[in-house]
Design a protein around this motif. Structure first.
Motif, mmCIF file in Angstrom:
data_model
loop_
_atom_site.group_PDB
_atom_site.id
_atom_site.type_symbol
_atom_site.label_atom_id
_atom_site.label_comp_id
_atom_site.label_asym_id
_atom_site.label_seq_id
_atom_site.Cartn_x
_atom_site.Cartn_y
_atom_site.Cartn_z
ATOM 1 N N SER A 275 0.835 -1.401 -0.050
ATOM 2 C CA SER A 275 -0.039 -0.110 0.089
ATOM 3 C C SER A 275 0.719 1.254 0.003
ATOM 4 N N HIS A 276 2.171 1.062 0.149
ATOM 5 C CA HIS A 276 3.282 2.263 0.007
ATOM 6 C C HIS A 276 3.619 2.332 -1.281
ATOM 7 N N ILE A 277 3.198 1.529 -2.243
ATOM 8 C CA ILE A 277 3.893 1.411 -3.536
ATOM 9 C C ILE A 277 2.597 1.970 -4.389
ATOM 10 N N VAL A 278 2.944 2.760 -5.477
ATOM 11 C CA VAL A 278 1.884 3.283 -6.525
ATOM 12 C C VAL A 278 2.299 2.514 -7.795
ATOM 13 N N LYS A 279 1.379 1.679 -8.221
ATOM 14 C CA LYS A 279 1.378 0.818 -9.305
ATOM 15 C C LYS A 279 0.936 1.699 -10.552
ATOM 16 N N SER A 280 1.900 1.668 -11.634
ATOM 17 C CA SER A 280 1.568 2.463 -12.836
ATOM 18 C C SER A 280 1.490 1.688 -13.967
ATOM 19 N N LEU A 281 0.440 1.549 -14.576
ATOM 20 C CA LEU A 281 0.141 0.725 -15.916
ATOM 21 C C LEU A 281 -0.015 1.587 -17.065
ATOM 22 N N LEU A 282 0.291 1.369 -17.991
ATOM 23 C CA LEU A 282 0.169 2.078 -19.455
ATOM 24 C C LEU A 282 -0.662 1.578 -20.314
ATOM 25 N N TYR A 283 -1.679 2.410 -20.608
ATOM 26 C CA TYR A 283 -2.863 2.185 -21.565
ATOM 27 C C TYR A 283 -2.590 2.823 -22.827
ATOM 28 N N VAL A 284 -2.924 2.217 -23.963
ATOM 29 C CA VAL A 284 -2.660 2.828 -25.482
ATOM 30 C C VAL A 284 -4.044 2.685 -26.198
ATOM 31 N N SER A 285 -4.458 3.658 -26.953
ATOM 32 C CA SER A 285 -5.554 3.756 -27.627
ATOM 33 C C SER A 285 -5.194 3.375 -29.042
ATOM 34 N N GLU A 286 -6.194 3.105 -29.900
ATOM 35 C CA GLU A 286 -6.165 2.505 -31.307
ATOM 36 C C GLU A 286 -5.304 3.605 -32.074
ATOM 37 N N LYS A 287 -5.627 4.686 -31.774
ATOM 38 C CA LYS A 287 -4.901 5.917 -32.230
ATOM 39 C C LYS A 287 -3.453 6.313 -31.858
ATOM 40 N N SER A 318 1.466 -3.263 -24.658
ATOM 41 C CA SER A 318 2.220 -4.533 -24.645
ATOM 42 C C SER A 318 3.651 -3.959 -23.976
ATOM 43 N N PRO A 319 4.289 -4.786 -23.676
ATOM 44 C CA PRO A 319 5.889 -4.677 -23.333
ATOM 45 C C PRO A 319 6.432 -3.980 -24.390
ATOM 46 N N ASP A 320 6.457 -4.527 -25.417
ATOM 47 C CA ASP A 320 7.153 -4.090 -26.702
ATOM 48 C C ASP A 320 6.756 -2.483 -27.068
ATOM 49 N N PHE A 321 5.358 -2.272 -26.885
ATOM 50 C CA PHE A 321 5.080 -0.913 -27.217
ATOM 51 C C PHE A 321 5.764 0.049 -26.179
ATOM 52 N N ILE A 322 5.703 -0.282 -25.006
ATOM 53 C CA ILE A 322 6.404 0.626 -23.945
ATOM 54 C C ILE A 322 7.877 0.724 -24.280
ATOM 55 N N LYS A 323 8.575 -0.562 -24.463
ATOM 56 C CA LYS A 323 9.949 -0.480 -24.652
ATOM 57 C C LYS A 323 10.543 0.370 -25.960
ATOM 58 N N GLU A 324 9.397 0.308 -27.033
ATOM 59 C CA GLU A 324 9.510 1.202 -28.318
ATOM 60 C C GLU A 324 9.326 2.676 -27.854
ATOM 61 N N PHE A 326 9.038 4.306 -24.957
ATOM 62 C CA PHE A 326 9.681 4.925 -23.954
ATOM 63 C C PHE A 326 11.143 4.491 -23.478
ATOM 64 N N GLY A 327 11.295 3.351 -24.041
ATOM 65 C CA GLY A 327 12.658 2.683 -23.889
ATOM 66 C C GLY A 327 13.032 2.429 -22.766
ATOM 67 N N ILE A 328 11.851 1.942 -21.816
ATOM 68 C CA ILE A 328 11.722 1.374 -20.526
ATOM 69 C C ILE A 328 10.916 0.091 -20.470
ATOM 70 N N GLU A 329 11.702 -0.842 -19.566
ATOM 71 C CA GLU A 329 10.667 -2.139 -19.144
ATOM 72 C C GLU A 329 9.425 -1.851 -18.609
ATOM 73 N N PRO A 330 8.431 -2.418 -18.830
ATOM 74 C CA PRO A 330 7.129 -2.259 -18.275
ATOM 75 C C PRO A 330 7.150 -2.066 -16.643
ATOM 76 N N GLY A 331 8.156 -2.936 -15.927
ATOM 77 C CA GLY A 331 8.137 -2.929 -14.622
ATOM 78 C C GLY A 331 8.789 -1.701 -14.051
ATOM 79 N N PHE A 332 9.053 -0.717 -14.525
ATOM 80 C CA PHE A 332 9.729 0.284 -14.103
ATOM 81 C C PHE A 332 9.360 1.668 -14.528
ATOM 82 N N ILE A 333 8.138 1.594 -15.222
ATOM 83 C CA ILE A 333 7.769 2.995 -15.532
ATOM 84 C C ILE A 333 6.734 3.474 -14.196
#
Length: 567
Positions: A275-287, A318-324, A326-333
């Motif tokens: 509960s002291h961590i804030v989880k960050s998820l990335l969503y992307v639209s079709e556009k 997807s992990p690939d989208f995030i890497k592409e 932002f250049g980061i692994e999803p676990g560290f955004i």
RNA sequence: CGGGGCGUAGCGCAGCUUGGUAGCGCGCCUGGUUCGGGACCAGGAAGUCGGAGGUUCAAGUCCUCUCGCCCCGACCA
């Protein structure tokens, strides 16, 4: 009807494809047979049940002044394009081209078609209100049909639509339906609950679902046993539970967290509460629009809630989208300086003062981050309610139960009147959009839900009102009692009971087993001995009770039993 | 769409590892005996082994492709 003349084909063994109780018993009882995935034939006994349900629906719909009509299933693609649902239904709609190359669709629902009818026939406030309904086959190309008749690609639905001048009048039409639906499900013998629902692709405002609680239901319903709050898990709310301990991060700093990607990993590695961590998820639209979604580490995102905020064209990146991108692994955004188009946070995030989050650099997290350090465009309720979360109304612990959705009522408002231009002239001559409501009942689901609710190891126990037959005459030795049975059969039929006469020349055991499997509520056993005394035996499926009754008292006895045992 | 499982008589299944005349139980048909809880005896009918291609003297069995069905998940009034 004589049993030997009716198409009743029971099976002793379980067909292997059937998992759920209702599916198994419907197949074993010879009520349905599968034609292809999610498409079934209703055999005569099964169709009898469906008709009884439909007649109950008709009588209650007629009682609120609704008028039955029948619209086509084969609809022109044009009307769906006008409302925008050609796209939003997507592959869930059966679409194809006719020989001229014109788009057509098998209707998954009928808002568009009926709105066009309303546009043609309703012009003045004098024409309103109206309620129109139909019992019609709907087609939906479900990604995965399941549970036998519970989720299918072709099914009969009672759908009705209300047309009103204003919102107050819509409230009345809505309430009429709510009351009529309650009577329908009661008359069908179901135990059900009305819950808050999501209107999803139907659009519009407030909606409620009629739910039957069973283990095999595919919907999840959150309920509060203390105050009665009940809502589909898609929209259910709960209080945020305070995170007990205090954070002890004094300042913002970046720490090395090699390979710690999930909340669980990070909590363990840094020895902090989730509960002291804030989880960050990335969503992307079709556009390609990106949205970062923040939630306290001990909660999960409710995607239905999230997509109602973001729009349904968003999905988890997807992990690939995030890497592409932002250049980061999803676990560290994380929210600190990430160039997402939008950052939306669950209310639970307000509750943390200093927290841990991804640093946007592989293998590092930030600890001691403050809300004021980051940009948040919007706060919203995005949490998935869990069993044991506290009720937002009375603070009691919540439960989550599986349920079958047998009915759904919506206040549509002007969604279709606007997109399809359905207007009426009011008192003063001004044109106003008609206010609509839409109300559905799954006929087959009532049948399946009744079985899920009422069965035992021997078979189905139908509620009297929707039983395939009300009374079954079981003749132990047909060769010796046929005259007597004939009289009893006549008596029952003349007294208005839907009766079947099992005069098959087979051993009594089979007749008993069949009667129990297909769930006939009242069985009259005719044996040589008792017939000689002018008696027959009544056996009740529901509680296996037995009564020897003189034939002249049979009708009265049965009526009393139906009353007292509430068959 | 991802993961798992399964297609052999109407239903439930065995046979496939190790290729050699397609089997069992239930159901069905005929005759008989039974007759208050899926009874018994005797006789009988019924299967392009999901489909296509391949290997082989020979394929239900081995190989390749394909179609269908079920379950879990994703998705979904």
């Amino acid at each position: 009807m004589k049993w030997s003349r009716v198409l009743i084909r029971t099976m002793k063994e379980n067909p292997k494809e059937a998992e759920t109780k209702s599916h198994r018993l419907l197949l074993r009882g010879g009520f349905i047979t599968q034609h292809q995935s999610g498409v079934y034939t209703f055999l005569p006994p099964g169709w009898k049940i469906m008709q009884k349900i439909q007649n109950i629906i008709r009588s209650e719909m007629n009682s609120i002044g609704a008028q039955e009509l029948l619209m086509p299933s084969l609809t022109s693609g044009e009307v769906w394009k006008q409302s925008g649902r050609w796209e939003t239904f997507g592959n869930d709609m059966f679409k194809f081209k006719d020989r001229k190359g014109k788009d057509v669709a098998l209707a998954p629902t009928h808002e568009e078609v009926i709105s066009l009818l309303a546009r043609d026939y309703l012009h003045s406030y004098r024409d309103l209100p109206q309620i129109w309904y139909q019992l019609q086959t709907k087609f939906r190309d479900e990604p995965r049909p399941r549970g036998g008749i519970l989720r299918v690609r072709e099914f009969i639905m009672k759908d009705s639509y209300s047309f009103d001048r204003d919102w107050d009048s819509l409230d009345k039409s809505y309430q009429l339906h709510k009351d009529a639906y309650s009577r329908i499900f009661e008359r069908c013998g179901l135990e059900f609950k009305i819950v808050e629902a999501s209107s999803g692709i139907m659009g519009g405002g407030h909606s409620e679902e009629f739910m039957v609680f069973t283990k095999t239901g595919e919907d999840s319903v959150v309920i509060c046993e203390k105050c009665g709050y009940a809502a589909n898990a898609e929209v259910a709310e709960a209080n945020i539970i305070e995170n007990g301990s205090k954070e002890n991060f004094s300042e913002k700093k970046i720490v090395h967290t090699p390979n710690a990607r999930s909340v669980e990993d990070v909590a363990h590695f840094l020895d902090v509460e989730p509960s002291h961590i804030v989880k960050s998820l990335l969503y992307v639209s079709e556009k390609g629009q990106t949205a970062m979604v923040l939630i306290r580490g001990d909660y999960e995102i409710n995607e239905a809630k999230l997509l109602s905020k973001l729009g349904t064209d968003f999905q988890l990146a997807s992990p690939d989208f995030i890497k592409e991108r932002f250049g980061i692994e999803p676990g560290f955004i994380g929210p600190d300086g990430l160039a997402a188009d939008k950052i939306i946070a669950d209310e639970s995030v307000r509750q943390v003062e200093r927290f841990v989050a991804g640093s946007n650099k592989d293998d590092y997290h930030i600890v001691g981050l403050k809300l004021s350090d980051i940009r948040i465009d919007e706060f919203a309720d995005l949490r998935l309610v869990r069993e044991g979360d506290l009720c937002s109304r009375c603070n009691a612990p919540l439960k989550i139960l599986n349920a079958i959705e047998v009915g759904h009522i919506f206040k549509l408002g002007t969604k279709y009147s606007d997109s399809l231009d359905v207007k009426y002239a009011d008192y003063d001559g001004t044109l106003k959009p008609i206010i609509m409501g839409s109300y559905g009942i799954g006929v087959g689901r009532i049948m399946a839900a009744a079985i899920e609710l009422f069965n035992d190891e021997k078979g189905i126990i139908w509620p009297f009102a929707i039983a395939p037959y009300e009374v079954n005459l079981i003749e132990i030795n047909p060769a010796k009692t046929s005259n007597f049975s004939d009289n009893v059969y006549e008596l029952m039929t003349k007294s208005g009971f839907d009766t079947i006469w099992d005069e098959r020349n087979i051993s009594a055991g089979i007749k008993f087993k069949d009667a129990e499997l297909i769930g006939i509520p009242i069985n009259i056993i005719i044996s040589e001995n008792k017939a000689a005394r002018g008696e027959a035996e009544i056996q009740i499926r529901k509680d296996a009770s037995k009564y020897d009754i003189k034939v002249e008292n049979l009708v009265q006895a049965i009526n009393t039993i139906i009353e007292e045992k509430r068959l």
